[in-house]
Design a protein around this motif. Structure first.
Motif, short mmCIF file in Angstrom:
data_model
loop_
_atom_site.label_atom_id
_atom_site.label_comp_id
_atom_site.label_asym_id
_atom_site.label_seq_id
_atom_site.Cartn_x
_atom_site.Cartn_y
_atom_site.Cartn_z
N MET A 137 -3.59 3.26 -4.26
CA MET A 137 -3.22 3.36 -2.85
C MET A 137 -2.94 1.97 -2.27
N GLY A 138 -3.77 0.99 -2.60
CA GLY A 138 -3.55 -0.37 -2.11
C GLY A 138 -2.24 -0.95 -2.60
N VAL A 139 -1.91 -0.72 -3.86
CA VAL A 139 -0.65 -1.24 -4.42
C VAL A 139 0.53 -0.56 -3.76
N VAL A 140 0.48 0.76 -3.63
CA VAL A 140 1.59 1.50 -3.02
C VAL A 140 1.79 1.07 -1.56
N LEU A 141 0.70 0.94 -0.82
CA LEU A 141 0.82 0.51 0.57
C LEU A 141 1.35 -0.92 0.69
N ARG A 142 0.95 -1.78 -0.24
CA ARG A 142 1.49 -3.14 -0.21
C ARG A 142 2.98 -3.14 -0.52
N TYR A 143 3.39 -2.27 -1.43
CA TYR A 143 4.80 -2.20 -1.82
C TYR A 143 5.64 -1.58 -0.70
N LEU A 144 5.16 -0.49 -0.11
CA LEU A 144 5.94 0.22 0.90
C LEU A 144 5.83 -0.42 2.28
N CYS A 145 4.64 -0.83 2.66
CA CYS A 145 4.41 -1.34 4.03
C CYS A 145 4.24 -2.86 4.07
#
Length: 161
Positions: free
Chosen positions: A32-40
């Motif tokens: 979740m942290g990686v995805v949020l860093r990538y998207l947001c």
């Protein structure tokens, strides 16, 4: 099988399942942290803290299951050449040292936890005692498994691998 051996098996099984649950939480949190860093282009700061705390708990709780399954490292080339009485003495000495060290870790870990209730973690805002509790809990579980395994192995006359 006596009650201490049953307790040891139960602790090992609990350790295995709870460690697995913590692994899933850890992986989900990191993803979740990686995805949020990538998207947001930013992730909530608590994701890093949750990953760290779940990893600490997972390792310390999972140690009991690893020990019970024989997944710990041991150097036993000297013990293997000893006569049966020598092997039995080495098994006893090893278990006694382990219990003593784990007892000290439980004691000092509990003392550390007692001082951590007033301090809060930076991101999650939970008392520092929550992550610190992993040490006395994990070491107490490991101690129960060590004692249970020793009693089981010495009671059945089996040689330690």
């Amino acid at each position: 099988m006596n009650s201490l051996e049953r307790l040891s098996r139960w602790v090992g099984l609990f350790s295995l399942w709870f460690g697995g649950l913590l692994l899933m939480i850890n992986i989900g949190d990191i993803v979740m942290g990686v995805v949020l860093r990538y998207l947001c282009h930013a992730a909530p700061i608590w994701t890093e803290e949750l990953a760290r705390f779940s990893l600490v708990w997972m390792v310390l709780i999972g140690a009991a299951a690893a020990f019970l399954n024989g997944d710990q490292m041991s150097i036993d080339f000297v013990v293997n050449v000893l006569p049966p009485r020598g092997k039995a003495f080495c098994r006893f000495l090893s278990a006694a040292v382990q219990v003593a060290v784990l007892g000290v870790m439980v004691w000092f870990g509990a003392q550390n936890v007692m001082g951590g209730w007033k301090m809060k973690t930076m991101a999650l805002g939970v008392p520092k005692a929550v992550p610190l509790t992993a040490v006395p809990v994990g070491m107490a579980m490991l101690m129960a498994v060590v004692v249970g395994k020793y009693l089981h192995d010495s009671g059945s006359g089996r040689e330690k691998r």
